[in-house]
Scaffold this motif. Structure first.
Motif, PDB file in Angstrom:
ATOM      1  N   PHE A 342     -27.510   2.012  12.773  1.00 21.01           N
ATOM      2  CA  PHE A 342     -27.425   0.702  12.632  1.00 21.01           C
ATOM      3  C   PHE A 342     -26.242  -0.080  11.764  1.00 21.01           C
ATOM      4  O   PHE A 342     -25.874  -1.106  12.178  1.00 21.01           O
ATOM      5  N   GLY A 343     -25.813   0.781  10.930  1.00 25.75           N
ATOM      6  CA  GLY A 343     -24.327   0.430  10.327  1.00 25.75           C
ATOM      7  C   GLY A 343     -23.208   0.406  11.271  1.00 25.75           C
ATOM      8  O   GLY A 343     -22.557  -0.451  11.393  1.00 25.75           O
ATOM      9  N   PHE A 344     -23.253   1.219  11.935  1.00 21.01           N
ATOM     10  CA  PHE A 344     -22.201   1.456  13.195  1.00 21.01           C
ATOM     11  C   PHE A 344     -22.205   0.465  13.857  1.00 21.01           C
ATOM     12  O   PHE A 344     -21.282  -0.239  14.337  1.00 21.01           O
ATOM     13  N   ALA A 345     -23.348   0.298  14.467  1.00 22.99           N
ATOM     14  CA  ALA A 345     -23.640  -1.093  15.431  1.00 22.99           C
ATOM     15  C   ALA A 345     -23.188  -2.310  14.725  1.00 22.99           C
ATOM     16  O   ALA A 345     -22.779  -3.303  15.471  1.00 22.99           O
ATOM     17  N   SER A 346     -23.354  -2.758  13.561  1.00 20.23           N
ATOM     18  CA  SER A 346     -22.772  -4.099  12.732  1.00 20.23           C
ATOM     19  C   SER A 346     -21.417  -4.063  12.264  1.00 20.23           C
ATOM     20  O   SER A 346     -21.171  -4.893  11.753  1.00 20.23           O
ATOM     21  N   ALA A 347     -20.944  -2.776  12.347  1.00 15.22           N
ATOM     22  CA  ALA A 347     -19.506  -2.623  11.870  1.00 15.22           C
ATOM     23  C   ALA A 347     -18.663  -3.704  12.673  1.00 15.22           C
ATOM     24  O   ALA A 347     -18.673  -4.002  13.673  1.00 15.22           O
ATOM     25  N   GLU A 348     -17.772  -4.473  11.734  1.00 16.53           N
ATOM     26  CA  GLU A 348     -16.924  -5.396  12.067  1.00 16.53           C
ATOM     27  C   GLU A 348     -15.237  -4.943  11.915  1.00 16.53           C
ATOM     28  O   GLU A 348     -14.510  -5.552  12.609  1.00 16.53           O
ATOM     29  N   THR A 349     -15.008  -4.118  11.247  1.00 14.72           N
ATOM     30  CA  THR A 349     -13.763  -3.643  10.910  1.00 14.72           C
ATOM     31  C   THR A 349     -13.454  -2.226  11.298  1.00 14.72           C
ATOM     32  O   THR A 349     -14.908  -1.447  11.454  1.00 14.72           O
ATOM     33  N   MET A 350     -12.443  -1.561  11.427  1.00  8.50           N
ATOM     34  CA  MET A 350     -12.245  -0.171  11.616  1.00  8.50           C
ATOM     35  C   MET A 350     -12.608   0.674  10.526  1.00  8.50           C
ATOM     36  O   MET A 350     -13.227   1.709  10.875  1.00  8.50           O
TER      37      MET A 350
END
Length: 446
Positions: A342-350
Motif C-alpha cells: 500500500f505504501g508503494f502504491a501511494s509513493a510519489e517520489t523515487m
C-alpha cells in the motif's frame, strides 16, 4: 503397538523415519544435495521471469498488443496448472529424484524449441508446454529437500533454498541485458541450457528415504540415511524397522477428507492469494514503472535492486522461523508486506518508491521462504506430493490469471495507486488465512 526406548529419542522396533532425522548431524552430503536443489529453484525463477523481460522484443517482432503479451506471460503458468497436477501424482508414484531429473530435462528441450518459434501461436504453445515440463521441479523441490534434512535445521535450510528466487531473478535480468541486442530468441535459447542441470541432480541428490519406506524399499532408505549421516547412524539403522504415517497413496481425494479438508481449503486460499499479491505486481512491473516515468534501463535497474532487497528478507525469516516458529514469522511478514504494498502504491517520489519497495520485497519474499517450508510440512509422506502440487497449482492459477487482469486494468487506464492497492489486498487475505494454520516448527515429518 508398544515400543521401548532406544536412546536419543529413538525406539526399538518400529520407528517413524522422521525420528531418525531428529538427531542426524548436518554433513557434506546435505550441502551437496542442498546446492543441487538450490539451483533447481533458481532455474524456476529464471524461467518464470525471462519472457516478462523479453516481452518487448517479442512484442515488436510479432506485432503484439498488450492483451497478447499478457497472455504470453501467463502461458507458462497455464501449462503449470495441469502440469502440477500430473507431476504431483508422478512425484508420489515414481519418486522425488526421477521426477526432478525428467522435469528439468524436458523443460530444457521444450524451452529451447520455443526459441525457434516462427509465429506467436507456436511461441505461446511451446511456453505452455515448457510450463508443463518444469512443473515436476516446482512440485518436488521443497518437499524433496525437507525429506533429506535433519529436523533441527529443516526450517532455516529450506528458507535459504527459497532465496534461489532472487538469484534466478538476477540471472534472468543479466541474460536479458547481455543478449537484448541479439533479440529474444538468444535470451530464451541461452536460458534453456539451464535444463542441463538435471545431470547435477542425478549425480548428487539421493532419493528421499521417506518415499523409499512408503514404497517398501526399506533397505534403500537405510542406505540413504547412512549416506546423509556419513555413517554416523549405523547403530540406529540396525535396530530400526522404518515406517511412515499411513495415508492413501498419491490421492487427491484424500486431502479433501476428514482432518485434511480444512487444511487443504486454507492452503489453497493462501497459495492463490499470496501468489496473486506477488506475481500480479512482478509481471507488470516494467509497465508500472514506465507509468512513473522510468526508462527501460532504469526499470531493469530498479528490478535488480528489488531482487537484492529480497536477500536480507530471506536471511531474517530463516533465523526467525527457527526461533519463533513458522506461524508467527509468516503472518507478521505477510502483514508488513501488505503495508509495504500500500505504501508503494501511494509513493510519489523515487525515494519513496525505493523505500516502500524495499519493505515489500523484504517481507514478501521472507514470507515466501517460510511458506514454501511450512506448506510441505503440513501433510504426511504418502500425500505430500499431491498436496504440495495442489498448492502450487493454486499459485500458478493466480500467476496465469493475474497478468491478464492487471493488463486489462492498465488498458483501462487505471491509476498506479488503484492497481497496486488492488494487488496488495490479496496479501491481507493471505495474512488472515495464515492465522488459522497449525504450527510445525520442530516437529518430525510423518
Amino acid at each position: 503397538m508398544s515400543v521401548q526406548p532406544l536412546g536419543q529419542g529413538l525406539t526399538k522396533g518400529i520407528v517413524q523415519v522422521g525420528e531418525l532425522f531428529d538427531n542426524m548431524p548436518v554433513t557434506r552430503q546435505h550441502w551437496k544435495a542442498g546446492l543441487a536443489l538450490f539451483f533447481s529453484f533458481v532455474i524456476e525463477a529464471w524461467e518464470m521471469m525471462i519472457v516478462i523481460l523479453a516481452s518487448a522484443s517479442i512484442g515488436a517482432e510479432f506485432a503484439l498488443d498488450g492483451a497478447q503479451i499478457g497472455s504470453l506471460i501467463g502461458s507458462i503458468f497455464l501449462g503449470m496448472i495441469p502440469g502440477c497436477l500430473v507431476w504431483g501424482k508422478l512425484v508420489d508414484k515414481f519418486g522425488r529424484k526421477k521426477s526432478m531429473v525428467y522435469s528439468l530435462a524436458l523443460y530444457g528441450v521444450i524451452s529451447l524449441l520455443s526459441a525457434f518459434s516462427v509465429n506467436y501461436e507456436m511461441l505461446w504453445w511451446t511456453r505452455f508446454l515448457s510450463g508443463v515440463g518444469l512443473s515436476g521441479v516446482l512440485v518436488a523441490t521443497f518437499p524433496y529437500f525437507e525429506e533429506l534434512l535433519p529436523v533441527k535445521v529443516r526450517g532455516k535450510a529450506t528458507v535459504y533454498l527459497a532465496s534461489g528466487w532472487p538469484v534466478g531473478f538476477l540471472i534472468a535480468i543479466g541474460v536479458t541485458y547481455l543478449f537484448m541486442d541479439l533479440g529474444w530468441r538468444w535470451i530464451i535459447g541461452v536460458s534453456s541450457l539451464a535444463g542441463l542441470w538435471f545431470l547435477v541432480v542425478a549425480a548428487f541428490v539421493p532419493e528421499s528415504p521417506y518415499w523409499l519406506v512408503a514404497k517398501g524399499r526399506e533397505a534403500e532408505a537405510k542406505d540413504v540415511v547412512r549416506r546423509l549421516s556419513e555413517g554416523k547412524m549405523n547403530e540406529e539403522m540396525d535396530q530400526a524397522q522404518l515406517v511412515v504415517e499411513e495415508a492413501k497413496k498419491g490421492s487427491f481425494l484424500e486431502i479433501f477428507k476428514g482432518k485434511f479438508l480444512r487444511l487443504t481449503v486454507l492452503q489453497i486460499i493462501i497459495n492463490f492469494c499470496f501468489s496473486w499479491g506477488y506475481w500480479a505486481l512482478s509481471s507488470w512491473m516494467p509497465v508500472l514503472l514506465a507509468k512513473k516515468g522510468l526508462s527501460t534501463p532504469q526499470g531493469l535497474g530498479f528490478m535488480a535492486l528489488t531482487a537484492l532487497f529480497m536477500f536480507p528478507g530471506y536471511m531474517a525469516s530463516s533465523y526467525l522461523t527457527g526461533k519463533y516458529g513458522r506461524k508467527k514469522v509468516m503472518t507478521s511478514f505477510v502483514l508488513f508486506a501488505a503495508i509495504g504494498g500500500f505504501g508503494f502504491a501511494s509513493a510519489e517520489t523515487m525515494t519513496e518508491m525505493y523505500v516502500w519497495n524495499f519493505v515489500l520485497s523484504f517481507f514478501s519474499l521472507g514470507a515466501w521462504g517460510v511458506w514454501d517450508t511450512w506448506m510441505a510440512e503440513l501433510y504426511p509422506t504418502e500425500i505430500r506430493g499431491v498436496s504440495y502440487s495442489l498448492g502450487v497449482t493454486g499459485q500458478r492459477a493466480a500467476n496465469a490469471i493475474a497478468p491478464s487482469v492487471i493488463g486489462a486494468m492498465l488498458a483501462a487506464n487505471t491509476s498506479f495507486l488503484a492497481t497496486v492497492s488492488f494487488i496488495s489486498t490479496f496479501l491481507v487475505i493471505t495474512f488472515i488465512a495464515s492465522l488459522l494454520l497449525k504450527e510445525t516448527e520442530g516437529e518430525i515429518l510423518h
